[in-house]
Design an enzyme around this catalytic site. Sequence first.
Site, short mmCIF file in Angstrom:
data_model
loop_
_atom_site.label_atom_id
_atom_site.label_comp_id
_atom_site.label_asym_id
_atom_site.label_seq_id
_atom_site.Cartn_x
_atom_site.Cartn_y
_atom_site.Cartn_z
N GLU A 24 -60.82 53.85 -67.83
CA GLU A 24 -60.59 52.52 -67.24
C GLU A 24 -60.04 52.64 -65.81
O GLU A 24 -59.65 53.71 -65.36
CB GLU A 24 -59.63 51.70 -68.10
CG GLU A 24 -58.23 52.31 -68.18
CD GLU A 24 -57.14 51.25 -68.38
OE1 GLU A 24 -57.08 50.29 -67.58
OE2 GLU A 24 -56.35 51.39 -69.33
N LYS A 85 -58.00 42.10 -61.58
CA LYS A 85 -57.79 42.74 -62.89
C LYS A 85 -58.76 42.07 -63.87
O LYS A 85 -58.65 40.89 -64.16
CB LYS A 85 -56.34 42.55 -63.33
CG LYS A 85 -56.03 43.08 -64.72
CD LYS A 85 -54.55 42.89 -65.06
CE LYS A 85 -54.31 43.03 -66.55
NZ LYS A 85 -52.92 42.74 -66.92
N VAL A 105 -58.81 47.59 -70.61
CA VAL A 105 -59.40 48.17 -71.82
C VAL A 105 -60.55 47.29 -72.30
O VAL A 105 -61.65 47.79 -72.60
CB VAL A 105 -58.33 48.34 -72.92
CG1 VAL A 105 -58.96 48.66 -74.26
CG2 VAL A 105 -57.34 49.44 -72.51
N ASP A 137 -49.16 34.88 -75.43
CA ASP A 137 -49.69 36.00 -74.64
C ASP A 137 -50.11 37.15 -75.56
O ASP A 137 -49.30 37.97 -75.97
CB ASP A 137 -48.64 36.46 -73.63
CG ASP A 137 -49.20 37.46 -72.62
OD1 ASP A 137 -50.33 37.95 -72.84
OD2 ASP A 137 -48.52 37.74 -71.63
N ALA A 140 -56.48 40.28 -74.52
CA ALA A 140 -57.89 40.22 -74.94
C ALA A 140 -58.40 41.58 -75.39
O ALA A 140 -59.47 41.67 -76.00
CB ALA A 140 -58.75 39.70 -73.78
N ASP A 141 -57.63 42.64 -75.14
CA ASP A 141 -58.03 43.97 -75.64
C ASP A 141 -58.20 43.96 -77.16
O ASP A 141 -59.05 44.67 -77.70
CB ASP A 141 -56.96 45.03 -75.30
CG ASP A 141 -56.84 45.32 -73.81
OD1 ASP A 141 -57.69 44.83 -73.03
OD2 ASP A 141 -55.89 46.04 -73.43
N LYS A 158 -48.05 49.92 -75.77
CA LYS A 158 -46.81 50.09 -75.02
C LYS A 158 -45.62 49.50 -75.74
O LYS A 158 -45.71 48.43 -76.32
CB LYS A 158 -46.95 49.42 -73.65
CG LYS A 158 -47.57 50.31 -72.61
CD LYS A 158 -48.09 49.51 -71.46
CE LYS A 158 -49.39 48.85 -71.87
NZ LYS A 158 -50.04 48.12 -70.81
N1 PSU Z 1 -51.64 51.05 -69.92
C1 PSU Z 1 -51.04 51.56 -68.83
N2 PSU Z 1 -51.20 50.92 -67.66
C2 PSU Z 1 -51.97 49.80 -67.56
C3 PSU Z 1 -52.60 49.27 -68.71
C4 PSU Z 1 -52.41 49.93 -69.88
O1 PSU Z 1 -50.35 52.56 -68.89
O2 PSU Z 1 -52.10 49.28 -66.46
C5 PSU Z 1 -53.52 48.09 -68.59
C6 PSU Z 1 -54.79 48.34 -69.41
O3 PSU Z 1 -55.90 48.17 -68.53
C7 PSU Z 1 -54.78 47.25 -70.46
C8 PSU Z 1 -54.08 46.15 -69.70
O4 PSU Z 1 -56.07 46.90 -70.88
O5 PSU Z 1 -53.01 46.86 -69.05
C9 PSU Z 1 -53.59 45.05 -70.61
O6 PSU Z 1 -53.26 43.96 -69.83
P1 PSU Z 1 -53.00 42.52 -70.51
O7 PSU Z 1 -51.76 42.73 -71.33
O8 PSU Z 1 -52.82 41.57 -69.36
O9 PSU Z 1 -54.21 42.21 -71.36
MN MN Z 2 -51.69 38.90 -71.34
#
Ligand code: PSU
Ligand code: MN
Length: 305
Positions: A24, A85, A105, A137, A140-141, A158
């Site tokens: 990614e 993003k 992702v 929140d 969408a992954d 995380k």
């Molecule tokens: N893991 C990391 N750094 C990141 C991400 C994940 O160590 O930047 C990113 C990935 O691209 C993941 C995204 O898909 O954060 C998720 O963002 P959101 O919670 O806005 O869906």
């Molecule tokens: Mn989000």
Amino acid sequence: MRALTHGSEVAEARASGAPLVALESTIITHGMPWPQNLETARAVEVEVRAAGAVPATIAVMDGAIRIGLDAPDLERLARAEGVMKLSRADLAVCLAQGRMGATTVAATMICAHLAGIAVFATGGIGGVHRGAETSFDISADLQELARTPVTVVAAGAKAVLDLPKTLEVLETLGVPVIAYGQDRLPAFWSRDSGLAAPLRLDSAADIARAHRMRAALGLAGGQLVANPIPAEAEIPAEALAPLIAQAQQEAEAGGIAAKAVTPYLLDRIFALTEGRSLSANIALVRNNARLAAAVAIALQDNSAT
Ligand code: PSU
Ligand code: MN
């Protein structure tokens, strides 16, 4: 309209039938600071090659989805500011506008699948955020894992997320969450989240077999492989917990919302751990790249039989 273009290394791999691993790009543009972002992106590609597969870093550049970034493009992306993003919702608009976009992702899974790539390595997936019962929140992954048949190798979700809720949603969506080589679910910077993993596999060959079995059964969606961070690089969960709580409070106090939440929290934890979170992040992504390469190779092996 040519939506997909291949980098030179990927084009060669496709011609020769070499195994490919998708990578990614949001981690490059929104997940790490310059210049460690470029160094890490390169180091991860090196790991994939050393393990016998070909890396395909995915991003939107110059009006096309690029499957594999040649060295100048990777550097251009890593240096760029104002990069979009991209998740499932944003991909087509970014392409239509000819803007530069980094794939999360979810978007990387979509693009990898379009390109016929079955395995993808990343750091951590998005999930259910703490307080999601009011903010709604949820990354969408999670939905993407339920619908797109790509095996995603990550180090768990995380620790800034609500991990029990994330597991519940994945279970509801029918996504297999497979810990690699241990019974516990890893939590990104730490090997143990304190939660049992729903499933466990101990080899790349088994992960590849399970991937093919889903296809054989006609089950939509992919699998999430949670690969624990190498022991020497981990930050124990107890050390992180207060720092995560602090970053979370700061995010709320600062009114950080939507797409900005994950990058904000990562950046604050980087500062609060004095950079240790970043070296852990780099170690775990490289570790995931190695396992993903082994799975990509195993998928080819058992498709031959
Ligand atoms: N893991 C990391 N750094 C990141 C991400 C994940 O160590 O930047 C990113 C990935 O691209 C993941 C995204 O898909 O954060 C998720 O963002 P959101 O919670 O806005 O869906
Ligand atoms: Mn989000």
